[in-house]
Enzyme design. Structure first.
Site, mmCIF file in Angstrom:
data_model
loop_
_atom_site.group_PDB
_atom_site.id
_atom_site.type_symbol
_atom_site.label_atom_id
_atom_site.label_comp_id
_atom_site.label_asym_id
_atom_site.label_seq_id
_atom_site.Cartn_x
_atom_site.Cartn_y
_atom_site.Cartn_z
ATOM 1 N N TRP A 247 -12.069 6.764 12.484
ATOM 2 C CA TRP A 247 -12.836 6.049 11.669
ATOM 3 C C TRP A 247 -13.910 6.743 10.936
ATOM 4 O O TRP A 247 -14.415 7.588 11.603
ATOM 5 C CB TRP A 247 -13.299 5.046 12.508
ATOM 6 C CG TRP A 247 -14.467 4.183 11.790
ATOM 7 C CD1 TRP A 247 -14.103 2.885 11.200
ATOM 8 C CD2 TRP A 247 -15.665 4.308 11.784
ATOM 9 N NE1 TRP A 247 -15.251 2.425 10.600
ATOM 10 C CE2 TRP A 247 -16.379 3.227 10.840
ATOM 11 C CE3 TRP A 247 -16.572 5.280 12.186
ATOM 12 C CZ2 TRP A 247 -17.747 3.119 10.843
ATOM 13 C CZ3 TRP A 247 -17.984 5.200 11.933
ATOM 14 C CH2 TRP A 247 -18.517 4.047 11.009
ATOM 15 N N ASP B 223 -18.831 -10.296 1.845
ATOM 16 C CA ASP B 223 -18.088 -9.575 3.159
ATOM 17 C C ASP B 223 -18.191 -10.355 4.164
ATOM 18 O O ASP B 223 -18.518 -11.621 4.178
ATOM 19 C CB ASP B 223 -18.662 -8.130 3.188
ATOM 20 C CG ASP B 223 -17.510 -7.185 3.684
ATOM 21 O OD1 ASP B 223 -17.479 -7.102 4.768
ATOM 22 O OD2 ASP B 223 -17.033 -6.590 2.890
ATOM 23 N N ASP B 224 -17.899 -9.984 5.446
ATOM 24 C CA ASP B 224 -18.000 -10.574 6.603
ATOM 25 C C ASP B 224 -19.026 -11.511 6.689
ATOM 26 O O ASP B 224 -20.171 -11.005 6.634
ATOM 27 C CB ASP B 224 -17.914 -9.524 7.731
ATOM 28 C CG ASP B 224 -17.406 -9.971 9.048
ATOM 29 O OD1 ASP B 224 -17.072 -11.173 9.313
ATOM 30 O OD2 ASP B 224 -17.013 -9.178 10.016
ATOM 31 N N LYS C 145 -10.842 -9.027 -0.151
ATOM 32 C CA LYS C 145 -10.702 -7.874 0.722
ATOM 33 C C LYS C 145 -10.058 -7.978 2.085
ATOM 34 O O LYS C 145 -10.559 -9.064 2.776
ATOM 35 C CB LYS C 145 -12.172 -7.200 0.731
ATOM 36 C CG LYS C 145 -12.323 -6.056 1.762
ATOM 37 C CD LYS C 145 -13.895 -5.533 1.883
ATOM 38 C CE LYS C 145 -13.863 -4.662 2.816
ATOM 39 N NZ LYS C 145 -15.203 -4.180 3.119
ATOM 40 N N TRP C 146 -8.859 -7.501 2.230
ATOM 41 C CA TRP C 146 -8.318 -7.976 3.595
ATOM 42 C C TRP C 146 -8.211 -6.810 4.411
ATOM 43 O O TRP C 146 -7.794 -5.907 4.293
ATOM 44 C CB TRP C 146 -6.674 -7.988 2.897
ATOM 45 C CG TRP C 146 -5.465 -8.339 4.234
ATOM 46 C CD1 TRP C 146 -5.443 -7.938 5.324
ATOM 47 C CD2 TRP C 146 -5.115 -9.845 3.919
ATOM 48 N NE1 TRP C 146 -4.411 -8.662 5.717
ATOM 49 C CE2 TRP C 146 -4.126 -9.741 5.045
ATOM 50 C CE3 TRP C 146 -4.880 -10.930 3.093
ATOM 51 C CZ2 TRP C 146 -3.129 -10.981 5.326
ATOM 52 C CZ3 TRP C 146 -3.833 -11.669 3.300
ATOM 53 C CH2 TRP C 146 -3.122 -11.815 4.290
ATOM 54 N N ASP C 147 -9.024 -7.220 5.427
ATOM 55 C CA ASP C 147 -9.415 -6.077 6.594
ATOM 56 C C ASP C 147 -8.600 -6.356 7.822
ATOM 57 O O ASP C 147 -7.889 -7.443 7.898
ATOM 58 C CB ASP C 147 -11.035 -6.485 7.118
ATOM 59 C CG ASP C 147 -11.690 -5.195 7.249
ATOM 60 O OD1 ASP C 147 -10.973 -4.463 7.752
ATOM 61 O OD2 ASP C 147 -12.940 -5.132 7.301
ATOM 62 N N ASN D 136 -9.163 -4.773 11.701
ATOM 63 C CA ASN D 136 -10.325 -3.821 12.454
ATOM 64 C C ASN D 136 -9.971 -3.512 13.909
ATOM 65 O O ASN D 136 -10.740 -3.135 14.727
ATOM 66 C CB ASN D 136 -11.439 -4.497 12.539
ATOM 67 C CG ASN D 136 -12.305 -4.269 11.189
ATOM 68 O OD1 ASN D 136 -12.362 -3.364 10.712
ATOM 69 N ND2 ASN D 136 -12.586 -5.415 10.402
ATOM 70 N N ASP E 16 -14.874 3.469 5.850
ATOM 71 C CA ASP E 16 -16.349 3.189 6.123
ATOM 72 C C ASP E 16 -17.584 4.142 5.855
ATOM 73 O O ASP E 16 -18.801 3.807 5.795
ATOM 74 C CB ASP E 16 -16.533 2.535 7.277
ATOM 75 C CG ASP E 16 -15.802 1.103 7.361
ATOM 76 O OD1 ASP E 16 -15.521 0.592 6.351
ATOM 77 O OD2 ASP E 16 -15.740 0.577 8.469
HETATM 78 C C1 GLA Z 1 -14.890 -3.160 8.518
HETATM 79 C C2 GLA Z 1 -14.621 -2.804 6.977
HETATM 80 C C3 GLA Z 1 -16.133 -2.904 6.445
HETATM 81 C C4 GLA Z 1 -16.525 -4.386 6.613
HETATM 82 C C5 GLA Z 1 -16.710 -4.810 8.192
HETATM 83 C C6 GLA Z 1 -16.894 -6.308 8.158
HETATM 84 O O1 GLA Z 1 -15.348 -2.230 9.312
HETATM 85 O O2 GLA Z 1 -14.135 -1.566 7.057
HETATM 86 O O3 GLA Z 1 -15.951 -2.607 5.058
HETATM 87 O O4 GLA Z 1 -15.808 -5.193 5.871
HETATM 88 O O5 GLA Z 1 -15.345 -4.548 8.530
HETATM 89 O O6 GLA Z 1 -16.958 -6.651 9.624
#
Ligand code: GLA
Length: 731
Positions: free
Chosen positions: A201, A368-369, A478-480, A482, A550
């Site tokens: 990461w 974003d989130d 933006k399709w995340d 994690n 990130d």
């Molecule tokens: C991941 C993405 C970030 C952001 C966060 C939101 O880490 O890589 O760019 O969108 O999630 O929780």
């Protein structure tokens, strides 16, 4: 015709403008590999076909007891398990007898123009006259498995692709234990290096090169995603290969799940490269008549070093992998609120950021989130994809109207494949998460992974996304994604299908992405997986841009973007200017440098613009103007990496050159200041006979001077300082 079959010698020759790939229907109809590399003439094919001495200890069944043939020594075109080729196998099929021996021989072939679609999977594509395909049908006479090897050559690009279809043509069920999508046997790998891209990461696609040693060197993923740890890319190159000289063979897997890529060197110095779905955690059941399609591998040979290889990948991916309107259309400069606000925002804060952004020339706000359910931290609400109207008063419709009224587009973040432990969705459907009976479920980032192999899960997600999309004017998602996958089982599948879940998951994901893009053909999708954890060619088929990392620090990004550019074009790399001190590494860098580095990607910002001084705002305004000015040369030009950030970790430089070589853009960044009198950077890719004006200095110099003597940087630049020079050909 780029692909020829010579019936007398039973040789297939697959040519591009610069490469040849040759194999033969050899002894006892086994497919034998003869050659892959720089183009060779058709006159010497007889010479390329060869025999190999059979050693008495090499196993061969009686009917192939031939003194000039041994499957364990010869170069095989597609190696099989357990029948004499004891190096790494491409194919292993478990028969209903419980034995995994596999052995295929040639049956027939077809050659045709164009490239077939791989239904339900991402792959490169070709228009009329752009590619030629060879299909070779083989059969295992004992198990009844039929195996079709597909080869497509992109004649003008020096690239080729492969994939495999296995069909159970027997009366009994069988299980595929292992199916590689490509196998290439090299006869001399003694002086070759192995290249791969490893990471973590915030540190994706670090470039590593080491001598190929005896034994097997491999990279892989069993995380359910292609991963930060290893990219599905490897290359073999000659020991003396440099950025612009020497031989390089690159292999890239068009798949976003578990993979294996390996190179095995034997005692004679021969090597076998294999690439395909990771056999660990994979067993695919085939009932009589069923087929399995193994994903595509892209193979690139370059006689012009690593840079030459990268430029072929870039062209191929820009023109034959990325799709839809955004393949050609200029990408909007975006402002993402993640590093500006994290979870703490409301509609007024977003509007305020957007308003400032618009004044500076930014074209799209990405929320974003944190906009849905009860999502105020990373611990809840994934899966509850309805707008949190306490945060966004008036809902999404009102917010997007206000943003649109400014003259900006609006984009939104989703992490569809996940579910929070604390969510309405998990409370209602705990069985929708991947899990294994009686085994505690591992949690990561406080979330579980949804079972994308289930049609009901995909329907739910499609409906959620559709509701949001239809409620407002949304131009971008933006399709995340994690976390890695663990306890991978599906509540819907029978026990002898459980090892199919990893791959069924990936196919389910592809299906959902395709459904969304069909419903919203103008949508701009940006992939993301905790940064660049899924930066792979499969994703680029759906999303023409991917969030690279990130880690947004300009200096860290030099290495990350350099490594990513080894096979992925800059037009696909999400890159943003963020705040200082940087949130990931605490480093402070000049705003100009942050802009210059982010411009070698899909450009955007990720900071609270309202907090900038007037002077900083002016710089941002200028950067946005530069982005438009340089867009064509950056996004459609050829990349030349001039100074590697890893060489001595003091500086980094790269340049873009337009296809007609009339325009070029050089970026130079100082990572650690050193005192010198004069410093020269040799340019590359220019026309040696043309004169170029340096727009920044006004100086006119010829292409050969700029490439051989170099451009002089007379002043000592400070830590993290950078310069951009724009060259235009003068007639
Ligand atoms: C991941 C993405 C970030 C952001 C966060 C939101 O880490 O890589 O760019 O969108 O999630 O929780």
């Amino acid at each position: 015709m780029p692909i020829q079959f010579y019936p007398e010698q039973k040789i297939f020759k697959l040519d591009t403008k610069t490469t040849s790939y040759v194999f033969q229907v050899g002894f006892y109809d086994y497919l034998m590999h003869l050659y892959y590399g720089a183009k060779v003439s058709d006159a010497d094919l007889e010479y390329l076909s060869y025999t190999c001495p059979h050693a008495s200890h090499s196993p061969n069944v009686e009917h192939v007891l031939h003194k000039n043939f041994s499957k364990d020594i010869c170069r095989m075109e597609y190696s099989c398990n357990g029948c004499g080729d004891l190096r790494g196998s491409s194919l292993s099929i478990l028969r209903s007898t419980g034995t995994p021996d596999t052995d295929i021989i040639y049956v027939s072939h077809k050659i045709y123009n164009g490239k077939p679609k791989i239904v339900g999977q991402p792959a490169t594509y070709a228009g009329e006259g752009e590619a030629t395909t060879l299909e070779v049908l083989c059969r295992d006479p004992v198990s009844g498995a039929e195996v079709t090897l597909f080869y497509t050559v992109f004649e003008n690009l020096g690239a080729m692709t492969r994939h495999i279809i296995v069909r159970n043509a027997s009366e009994q069920p069988m299980d595929i234990q292992r199916v590689m999508s490509a196998c290439v046997d090299f006869h001399d790998a003694n002086d070759m290096d192995f290249i791969h891209l490893f990471g973590n990461w915030g540190k994706e696609r670090m470039f590593e090169r080491a001598p190929l040693l005896h034994g097997t060197q491999s990279v892989s993923s069993k995380r359910g995603l292609s991963s930060h740890a290893h990219n599905p890319f490897i290359a073999l190159c000659s020991r003396n290969a440099t950025e612009e000289t020497g031989e390089v063979y690159g292999f890239n897997f068009v798949y976003t799940g578990n993979f294996l890529a390996s190179a095995e060197m034997d005692s004679d110095g021969g090597a076998r490269v294999l690439m395909g779905i990771n056999p660990e955690g994979f067993l695919w059941h085939l009932d009589p008549g069923e087929t399995f399609v193994a994903p595509e591998v892209v193979m690139v040979y370059s006689g012009q070093g690593l840079g030459g290889m990268s430029r072929i990948f870039h062209r191929l991916y820009r023109n034959h992998l990325c799709r839809g309107p955004w393949k050609q259309k200029k990408r909007p400069i975006l402002i993402n609120n993640w590093e500006a606000t994290y979870f703490k925002f409301d509609e007024e804060k977003l509007y305020e950021i957007a308003k400032t952004a618009f004044e500076l020339g930014i074209e799209m706000l990405v929320m974003d989130d944190g906009w849905f359910g009860t999502r105020d931290t990373a611990h809840s609400a994934l899966g509850d994809w309805y707008v949190n109207e306490t945060k966004l008063k008036g809902g999404l419709g009102k917010l997007t109207e206000r943003i649109n009224a400014l003259g900006m587009k609006f984009g939104i973040w989703f992490e569809p494949e996940m579910v929070s432990r604390d969510s309405d969705l998990f409370r209602a459907h705990p069985d929708w998460a991947l899990q294994s009976p009686n085994r505690p479920m591992s949690i990561a980032r406080d979330q579980y992974v949804l079972d994308m192999s289930r049609p009901d899960v995909r329907d739910y997600l499609f409906d959620c996304i559709k509701k949001v999309m239809d409620s407002a004017n949304i131009a971008y998602i933006k399709w995340d994604f994690n976390r890695s996958m663990t306890e991978v089982g599906s509540a819907l599948l029978v026990s002898n299908r459980q090892q199919e879940v990893f791959h069924r998951y990936v196919l389910g994901l592809y299906e959902l992405l395709e459904r969304i893009l069909t419903a919203y053909p103008n949508l701009l999708l940006e992939g993301c997986a905790s940064g660049g954890g899924r930066f792979d060619p499969a994703w680029l088929y759906y999303a023409p841009q991917f969030w690279t990392s990130d880690d947004t620090d300009a200096i860290e990004r030099l290495g990350i973007q350099y490594g990513t550019s080894i096979c992925y074009p800059v037009s696909t790399m999400g890159a943003h200017v963020s705040a200082c001190p940087n949130h990931q590494v605490g480093r402070s860098t000049p705003l100009q440098t942050r802009g210059n580095v982010a411009m070698a990607g899909t450009f955007g910002y990720e900071l609270d613009l309202t907090k900038l001084s007037d002077e900083q705002k002016e710089i941002v305004r200028q950067q946005c103007a530069d982005y438009h000015k340089y867009y064509d040369v950056i996004h459609n030009g050829d990349l030349y990496r001039l100074i590697s950030p890893w060489k001595d970790r003091t500086r980094c430089a790269w340049m873009f050159v337009s296809e007609d070589r009339r325009e070029a853009l050089l970026t130079y960044v100082v990572m650690r200041c050193e005192i010198y009198q004069r410093y020269y950077i040799r340019l590359a890719g220019l026309d040696p006979n043309k004169q170029y004006r340096n727009e920044q200095t006004g100086q006119i110099l010829s292409g050969d001077t700029l490439m051989n003597a170099g451009i002089c940087i007379p002043e000592v630049l400070r830590d993290f300082d950078s310069r951009v020079f724009h060259f235009i050909a003068v007639d």
